[in-house]
Enzyme design. Structure first.
Site, PDB file in Angstrom:
ATOM      1  N   GLU A 229      53.571  -2.461 -11.117  1.00 26.20           N
ATOM      2  CA  GLU A 229      54.374  -1.652 -12.035  1.00 26.20           C
ATOM      3  C   GLU A 229      53.938  -0.193 -12.090  1.00 26.20           C
ATOM      4  O   GLU A 229      54.777   0.709 -12.082  1.00 26.20           O
ATOM      5  CB  GLU A 229      54.345  -2.264 -13.439  1.00 26.20           C
ATOM      6  CG  GLU A 229      55.046  -3.610 -13.527  1.00 26.20           C
ATOM      7  CD  GLU A 229      55.251  -4.053 -14.963  1.00 26.20           C
ATOM      8  OE1 GLU A 229      55.973  -3.373 -15.717  1.00 26.20           O
ATOM      9  OE2 GLU A 229      54.664  -5.082 -15.353  1.00 26.20           O
ATOM     10  N   HIS A 245      41.389 -24.183  -1.304  1.00 26.46           N
ATOM     11  CA  HIS A 245      42.049 -25.425  -0.904  1.00 26.46           C
ATOM     12  C   HIS A 245      43.403 -25.177  -0.252  1.00 26.46           C
ATOM     13  O   HIS A 245      44.125 -26.139   0.047  1.00 26.46           O
ATOM     14  CB  HIS A 245      42.208 -26.341  -2.118  1.00 26.46           C
ATOM     15  CG  HIS A 245      40.903 -26.762  -2.718  1.00 26.46           C
ATOM     16  ND1 HIS A 245      40.265 -27.931  -2.360  1.00 26.46           N
ATOM     17  CD2 HIS A 245      40.097 -26.153  -3.626  1.00 26.46           C
ATOM     18  CE1 HIS A 245      39.125 -28.030  -3.035  1.00 26.46           C
ATOM     19  NE2 HIS A 245      39.007 -26.961  -3.806  1.00 26.46           N
ATOM     20  N   LYS A 339      67.769  -5.388 -15.345  1.00 21.88           N
ATOM     21  CA  LYS A 339      68.182  -5.621 -16.727  1.00 21.88           C
ATOM     22  C   LYS A 339      69.593  -5.101 -16.988  1.00 21.88           C
ATOM     23  O   LYS A 339      70.388  -5.738 -17.677  1.00 21.88           O
ATOM     24  CB  LYS A 339      67.198  -4.960 -17.689  1.00 21.88           C
ATOM     25  CG  LYS A 339      65.858  -5.667 -17.787  1.00 21.88           C
ATOM     26  CD  LYS A 339      64.950  -4.984 -18.810  1.00 21.88           C
ATOM     27  CE  LYS A 339      63.650  -5.739 -18.987  1.00 21.88           C
ATOM     28  NZ  LYS A 339      62.744  -5.063 -19.970  1.00 21.88           N
TER      29      LYS A 339
END
Length: 346
Positions: A229, A245, A339
């Protein structure tokens, strides 16, 4: 170098210690009291900068919190949400659509609800339904209101489980934060500024951040998000031992693209010896691929002091990196576009 910071984004970083001090006052004035014996689980609703406070709180309280805590990102809530659940709805703006949807679902299940917000629809709902509110100041980019979001939340849970949330405790945190900010700010620091030097090393690289479970598992996400950001930089994060893993095999890739990465290990001194061994072996594997590895160590003696130092450092590193890229750290063009388009479709 500072010409691209047209809105003086830096002021949010410099004033971070003030957020800690103000959070103490906000919680004290709210006079919220919760009884642990009536609560079976805690659900923190939030997205982005409002949600990461819950993630980091879960790490900080790993050895203290005996109730299960879930950070809930999305429009719904888990089936185990009941009248015995404490639901903390966190939305800096108060208008985060996922959080508003989830808190309405929690209300219908008669959960106990507390709101943390600066205003907006969430504040209106809290006033309508008489939910307790921790109202924080307006005017901040949500990601830079972390001090308000985290330390009000810390006190809310801390009071319930009898943690030290005294004025003296907070004064000590403010002092430690001021010291770190002083060293990160090149206008006040004496000598080399680590945060700025680290940003220069990261410039033109894609940072991959590894932190360790359980006390720093979320801090890598915060660093990643701040790079994304503030710096407008792609970044990735994972946790040790989990990445041992799966992701560790990805470093076997035979491709020139690996040269674009810089791996950043975020560590603290009081680490489990087996995790420490895993970190060292992981560094060896990555260095054998001729990939630059750097380390950032937490400061302080306690989990909350560790995350405090790392949060502040991440803010400054991502800020300096934005300036190196000649990007105004305040702008979030893609989020604003998304948005806006979603609003047209609602």
């Amino acid at each position: 170098m500072y010409s691209v910071d047209k809105t003086n984004f830096k002021k949010y970083l410099v004033n971070f210690p003030h957020q800690i001090a103000e959070s103490y006052k906000i919680f004290k004035q709210a006079k919220i009291s919760l009884k642990k014996d009536k609560i079976n689980n805690i659900i923190c609703l939030g997205m982005g900068g409002s949600a990461i406070a819950g993630d980091i709180l879960s790490d900080v309280l790993f050895d203290s919190l005996t109730l299960p805590l879930k950070v809930n990102r999305g429009y719904g809530i888990p089936a185990y949400c009941t009248e015995s659940s404490l639901v903390i709805a966190s939305s800096y703006s108060g208008n985060t659509e996922e959080t508003l949807s989830a808190v309405e679902a929690a209300r219908k299940k008669k959960a106990r609800i507390v709101a943390i917000t600066s205003g907006g629809e969430l504040l209106s709902l809290a006033q309508k339904y008489k939910w307790p509110v921790l109202q924080i100041p307006e005017g901040f980019p949500p990601r830079q209101a972390f001090g308000y979001m985290f330390f009000t939340l810390y006190q809310l849970i801390g009071k319930m489980i009898s943690l030290d949330i005294s004025e003296g405790f907070f004064n000590n945190l403010v002092h430690k934060a001021e010291t770190i900010v002083y060293r990160c700010n090149e206008e006040t620091a004496s000598g080399k500024v680590f945060a700025k030097d680290l940003a220069l090393h990261i410039k033109n690289k894609i940072p991959v951040i590894y932190s360790s479970d359980p006390y720093l598992s979320a801090i890598g996400v915060r660093w990643k998000n701040q790079f994304q950001e503030n710096s407008k930089s792609m970044a990735f994060s994972n946790v040790i031992p989990e990445m041992n893993h799966n992701e560790i095999v990805g470093w076997e890739l035979e491709n020139e693209c690996l040269k674009n990465y810089l791996v950043l290990f975020i560590e603290h001194e009081n680490i489990h010896p087996r995790i420490n061994a895993r970190i060292n072996l992981t560094k060896n594997i990555i260095r054998d691929r001729s990939i630059e590895v750097m380390e950032v160590y937490a400061e302080g003696d306690t989990p909350i002091e560790h995350v405090l130092s790392l949060i502040i450092t991440s803010d400054w590193v991502s800020y300096y990196l934005a300036l190196y890229y000649e990007k105004d750290p305040i702008n979030i063009v893609n989020i604003d576009y998304l948005k806006g388009e979603l609003k047209k479709q609602s």
